[in-house]
Design a protein around this motif. Structure first.
Motif, PDB file in Angstrom:
ATOM      1  N   TYR A  92      -6.343   8.553 -17.175  1.00 10.71           N
ATOM      2  CA  TYR A  92      -6.155   8.024 -15.825  1.00 10.71           C
ATOM      3  C   TYR A  92      -6.520   9.087 -14.810  1.00 10.71           C
ATOM      4  N   THR A  93      -6.758   8.640 -13.593  1.00  9.95           N
ATOM      5  CA  THR A  93      -7.105   9.558 -12.516  1.00  9.95           C
ATOM      6  C   THR A  93      -6.709   8.945 -11.187  1.00  9.95           C
ATOM      7  N   THR A  94      -6.436   9.792 -10.228  1.00  4.47           N
ATOM      8  CA  THR A  94      -6.191   9.344  -8.859  1.00  4.47           C
ATOM      9  C   THR A  94      -7.238   9.988  -7.971  1.00  4.47           C
ATOM     10  N   VAL A  95      -7.815   9.187  -7.089  1.00  4.18           N
ATOM     11  CA  VAL A  95      -8.910   9.642  -6.244  1.00  4.18           C
ATOM     12  C   VAL A  95      -8.596   9.282  -4.795  1.00  4.18           C
ATOM     13  N   ARG A  96      -8.773  10.263  -3.926  1.00 10.08           N
ATOM     14  CA  ARG A  96      -8.542  10.003  -2.502  1.00 10.08           C
ATOM     15  C   ARG A  96      -9.361   8.803  -2.046  1.00 10.08           C
ATOM     16  N   ASP A  97      -8.793   8.049  -1.135  1.00  5.27           N
ATOM     17  CA  ASP A  97      -9.452   6.871  -0.578  1.00  5.27           C
ATOM     18  C   ASP A  97     -10.809   7.216   0.032  1.00  5.27           C
ATOM     19  N   ASP A  98     -10.934   8.396   0.618  1.00  5.20           N
ATOM     20  CA  ASP A  98     -12.183   8.763   1.286  1.00  5.20           C
ATOM     21  C   ASP A  98     -13.181   9.474   0.354  1.00  5.20           C
ATOM     22  N   ASN A  99     -12.857   9.638  -0.914  1.00  2.91           N
ATOM     23  CA  ASN A  99     -13.758  10.288  -1.858  1.00  2.91           C
ATOM     24  C   ASN A  99     -14.589   9.213  -2.574  1.00  2.91           C
ATOM     25  N   VAL A 100     -15.526   8.648  -1.846  1.00  2.00           N
ATOM     26  CA  VAL A 100     -16.300   7.524  -2.379  1.00  2.00           C
ATOM     27  C   VAL A 100     -17.232   7.948  -3.519  1.00  2.00           C
ATOM     28  N   GLU A 112     -11.121   1.501 -14.546  1.00  2.00           N
ATOM     29  CA  GLU A 112     -10.713   0.282 -13.848  1.00  2.00           C
ATOM     30  C   GLU A 112      -9.702   0.635 -12.762  1.00  2.00           C
ATOM     31  N   TYR A 113     -10.001   0.174 -11.544  1.00  2.00           N
ATOM     32  CA  TYR A 113      -9.063   0.360 -10.437  1.00  2.00           C
ATOM     33  C   TYR A 113      -7.811  -0.446 -10.723  1.00  2.00           C
ATOM     34  N   LYS A 114      -6.649   0.181 -10.544  1.00  2.00           N
ATOM     35  CA  LYS A 114      -5.376  -0.500 -10.793  1.00  2.00           C
ATOM     36  C   LYS A 114      -4.597  -0.773  -9.503  1.00  2.00           C
ATOM     37  N   TYR A 115      -4.475   0.248  -8.651  1.00  2.00           N
ATOM     38  CA  TYR A 115      -3.706   0.086  -7.417  1.00  2.00           C
ATOM     39  C   TYR A 115      -3.915   1.313  -6.531  1.00  2.00           C
ATOM     40  N   THR A 116      -3.406   1.239  -5.318  1.00  4.50           N
ATOM     41  CA  THR A 116      -3.462   2.361  -4.385  1.00  4.50           C
ATOM     42  C   THR A 116      -2.054   2.891  -4.177  1.00  4.50           C
ATOM     43  N   PRO A 123      -3.689   7.984   1.157  1.00  4.86           N
ATOM     44  CA  PRO A 123      -3.937   6.960   0.144  1.00  4.86           C
ATOM     45  C   PRO A 123      -4.874   7.455  -0.971  1.00  4.86           C
ATOM     46  N   TYR A 124      -4.457   7.183  -2.194  1.00  6.36           N
ATOM     47  CA  TYR A 124      -5.239   7.498  -3.390  1.00  6.36           C
ATOM     48  C   TYR A 124      -5.368   6.233  -4.226  1.00  6.36           C
ATOM     49  N   HIS A 125      -6.515   6.095  -4.878  1.00  4.13           N
ATOM     50  CA  HIS A 125      -6.737   4.976  -5.794  1.00  4.13           C
ATOM     51  C   HIS A 125      -6.461   5.448  -7.213  1.00  4.13           C
ATOM     52  N   TYR A 126      -5.702   4.661  -7.950  1.00  4.08           N
ATOM     53  CA  TYR A 126      -5.347   4.967  -9.334  1.00  4.08           C
ATOM     54  C   TYR A 126      -6.275   4.173 -10.249  1.00  4.08           C
ATOM     55  N   TYR A 127      -6.928   4.875 -11.176  1.00  2.00           N
ATOM     56  CA  TYR A 127      -7.866   4.278 -12.125  1.00  2.00           C
ATOM     57  C   TYR A 127      -7.436   4.606 -13.550  1.00  2.00           C
ATOM     58  N   GLU A 128      -7.780   3.715 -14.489  1.00  3.28           N
ATOM     59  CA  GLU A 128      -7.546   3.973 -15.903  1.00  3.28           C
ATOM     60  C   GLU A 128      -8.789   3.631 -16.710  1.00  3.28           C
ATOM     61  N   LEU A 129      -8.968   4.381 -17.795  1.00  2.00           N
ATOM     62  CA  LEU A 129     -10.026   4.118 -18.759  1.00  2.00           C
ATOM     63  C   LEU A 129      -9.398   4.171 -20.141  1.00  2.00           C
ATOM     64  N   SER A 130      -9.583   3.107 -20.911  1.00  4.48           N
ATOM     65  CA  SER A 130      -9.040   3.103 -22.268  1.00  4.48           C
ATOM     66  C   SER A 130     -10.156   3.366 -23.265  1.00  4.48           C
TER      67      SER A 130
END
Length: 155
Positions: A92-100, A112-116, A123-130
């Motif tokens: 998993y990873t979290t990425v700043r909202d402005d780090n496009v 896959e984006y899960k939530y902010t 604000p950070y976007h939380y992503y997961e990869l299985s």
């Protein structure tokens, strides 16, 4: 860095001393073929009970990084190590909202984006990869192109 406090030399030393006591992080230094420093990346909060870890702390010198697929190679090597060597099931990873840029890289890698979430009011976007979704094969032609380009330049 997203922090709500002043970064002082003493504070950095204290953080570093505390960090050295951790045993669930792996840091890598990214070098180009000449051995020049390009950046760093990490796999951290490695949890062998939950079989997951966080990727991040990817920092590159953009002036050097434009000379090759260093970010792609670093990300693929990190994911290979996490899934194949450590046997983890989820990254998993979290990425700043402005780090496009990093959001784009993550999506292309299959995250896959899960939530902010808010981290220190940012604000950070939380992503997961299985493991069952991860597929590095589409990136092989890109890496092969750069390998050939490097070999031609050496000749």
């Amino acid at each position: 860095m997203n922090q709500s406090f002043e970064s002082t030399l003493d504070g950095q030393r204290e953080w570093f001393e505390d960090y050295l006591t951790r045993d669930n992080d792996i840091y890598w230094v990214i070098l180009n073929r000449r051995g020049d420093f390009v950046g760093t990346t990490a796999l951290y909060n490695i949890d062998f009970v939950a079989m997951k870890a966080e990727k991040g702390r990817l920092i590159t010198d953009e002036a050097i990084a434009v000379g090759g697929p260093f970010v792609l190679e670093a990300e693929l090597l990190l994911l290979h190590f996490a899934f194949k060597e450590l046997g983890l099931k989820t990254i998993y990873t979290t990425v700043r909202d402005d780090n496009v840029k990093m959001q784009s890289v993550n999506r292309k890698l299959g995250f896959e984006y899960k939530y902010t979430i808010d981290i220190r009011d940012v604000p950070y976007h939380y992503y997961e990869l299985s493991l069952d979704v991860y597929n590095p094969e589409p990136f092989e032609p890109i890496l092969e192109h750069w390998r050939k380009r490097y070999e031609r330049a050496k000749a």
